[in-house]
Design an enzyme around this catalytic site. Structure first.
Site, PDB file in Angstrom:
ATOM      1  NE  ARG A 136     -30.891 -85.569  12.718  1.00  0.00           N
ATOM      2  CZ  ARG A 136     -30.397 -84.637  13.052  1.00  0.00           C
ATOM      3  NH1 ARG A 136     -30.508 -84.060  14.552  1.00  0.00           N
ATOM      4  NH2 ARG A 136     -29.916 -83.610  12.161  1.00  0.00           N
ATOM      5  CB  ALA A 188     -22.020 -85.633  10.299  1.00  0.00           C
ATOM      6  CG  ASP A 205     -24.381 -85.508   6.831  1.00  0.00           C
ATOM      7  OD1 ASP A 205     -25.241 -84.506   6.650  1.00  0.00           O
ATOM      8  OD2 ASP A 205     -24.476 -86.532   7.311  1.00  0.00           O
TER       9      ASP A 205
HETATM   10  O1  MRU Z   1     -30.128 -87.544   7.938  1.00  0.00           O
HETATM   11  P1  MRU Z   1     -29.669 -86.702   9.206  1.00  0.00           P
HETATM   12  O2  MRU Z   1     -30.786 -86.059   9.993  1.00  0.00           O
HETATM   13  O3  MRU Z   1     -28.476 -87.386  10.013  1.00  0.00           O
HETATM   14  O4  MRU Z   1     -29.096 -85.392   8.463  1.00  0.00           O
HETATM   15  C1  MRU Z   1     -28.442 -84.349   9.069  1.00  0.00           C
HETATM   16  C2  MRU Z   1     -27.814 -83.489   8.311  1.00  0.00           C
HETATM   17  O5  MRU Z   1     -27.895 -83.233   6.847  1.00  0.00           O
HETATM   18  C3  MRU Z   1     -26.961 -82.239   8.965  1.00  0.00           C
HETATM   19  O6  MRU Z   1     -27.145 -81.036   8.482  1.00  0.00           O
HETATM   20  C4  MRU Z   1     -25.327 -82.757   9.070  1.00  0.00           C
HETATM   21  O7  MRU Z   1     -25.116 -83.876   9.718  1.00  0.00           O
HETATM   22  C5  MRU Z   1     -24.706 -81.878   9.926  1.00  0.00           C
HETATM   23  S1  MRU Z   1     -24.867 -81.902  11.681  1.00  0.00           S
HETATM   24  C6  MRU Z   1     -23.962 -80.932  12.489  1.00  0.00           C
END
Ligand code: MRU
Length: 338
Positions: free
Chosen positions: A50, A52, A223
């Site tokens: 997980r 982004a 994201d």
């Molecule tokens: O649902 P997730 O755990 O994938 O959410 C991740 C986030 O919200 C992070 O802050 C975002 O992807 C940035 S990661 C460098």
């Protein structure tokens, strides 16, 4: 602190993608082997991997495996794209792989280049972001935008790492990040690995600590960043931004250029993933809410650009008005970030 974070969310060996199973952290460090785009898409949906940038890189390797096995690339692209809707890095990575394939490039080589470029971008983000912090700072972060969420080093946590590496004295407060507990499970674990000072709080404690003047800055990941600077990130980020604004604390977003989506004019056009009710009614498999209760579970929210002090990218620190600074940064293909 080690120069290179030992946290390895993705490993590519002999044509197989090994994903650190983030569902099992912090209790167990185990890897899930993916042999096809379909397995990668499932791993993305189920949160084995997980964050982004990390899901974008995982998808890139999924595309490489598709070509290697002679399967249908456009079908794989569709399946990977639809695994999660909010993080634009996923669509960006799939599009880049389709273009590389059309150009006749070796997709495994291209995916590895994207992996290496992501780590390099994070190191640049770290260096730019560290300059925004004083010699001593207590920083609040939300969710996990660390090595675990990228190919390595991290975006928001990359800024923290770079600040610590440059000799600054940095203390981190990590929101637990209900309902999926990325802060409690992942950010604390990741920073502990590097010996960085981290304190865990529940999300509803943040206001109390802002009131006490505890925080010098907030740093979060993203994201998807719209053309006007509106930023989608983990649910609860908007609440933190409002608190930061009310208390005069700078609110920084750290993200690579690949997280900026100029085709999305503002935050209202960003698709917000709704995840399973179970992730709200249960905590780690233990039911905490009555059966039959109505539940909502948006996994992300949008922080309006007016609440963001600066966006730290691999092409430098962008300041308001973001419409202009983003357009300039995206157009500037002369330097890194491509
Ligand atoms: O649902 P997730 O755990 O994938 O959410 C991740 C986030 O919200 C992070 O802050 C975002 O992807 C940035 S990661 C460098």
């Amino acid at each position: 602190m080690s120069q290179r974070s030992p946290v390895e969310p993705l490993r590519w060996t002999a044509g197989t993608l090994h994903l650190l199973d983030q569902r099992r952290l912090p209790h167990e460090v185990t890897y899930v082997a993916c042999h096809s785009a379909h397995e990668v898409a499932s791993a993305i949906q189920e949160m084995v991997v997980r964050g982004a940038p990390a899901i974008g890189i995982a998808a890139a390797f999924g595309m490489a495996m598709t070509v290697a096995s002679g399967e249908d690339l456009s079908r794989a692209a569709e399946e990977l794209r639809s695994a999660r809707p909010t993080a634009v890095n996923l669509m960006w990575a799939v599009d880049r792989m389709l273009a590389a394939n059309a150009a006749g490039d070796d997709l495994a080589v291209t995916a590895q280049q994207m992996f290496d470029a992501d780590v390099a971008a994070n190191r640049r983000i770290g260096r730019y972001g560290a300059e925004l912090l004083g010699e001593r700072a207590t920083v609040l972060t939300h969710c996990n935008a660390g090595a675990l969420a990228t190919a390595g080093y991290g975006t928001a946590l990359g800024v923290i790492r770079a600040a610590v590496e440059s000799g600054r004295s940095i203390a981190v407060f990590a929101d637990e990040t209900r309902p999926y507990l990325q802060g409690a499970r992942l950010t604390t674990w990741e920073l502990q690995q590097d010996g960085i000072d981290v304190t865990l709080i529940t999300d509803n404690m943040a206001g109390h600590f802002f009131q006490q003047g505890k925080f010098d800055a907030v740093i979060v990941g993203a994201d998807r960043i719209a053309a006007n600077g509106d930023t989608a990130n983990k649910i609860g980020t908007y609440t933190v931004a409002v608190l930061a604004n009310a208390h005069g604390v700078p609110f920084y977003v750290a993200a690579p250029i690949s997280t900026i989506d100029v085709a999305t004019p503002d935050g209202t056009a960003i698709p917000i993933e709704e995840r399973s009710a179970k992730e709200v009614t249960e905590i780690q498999g233990v039911r905490v809410a009555p059966e039959g209760i109505a539940v909502r579970h948006p996994a992300f929210d949008v922080t309006p650009a007016r609440l963001i002090t600066a966006i730290v990218t691999d092409r430098g620190v962008l300041r308001p008005p973001f419409g202009e600074s983003i357009a300039r940064a995206v157009a500037d293909t002369s330097g890194p970030g491509e």
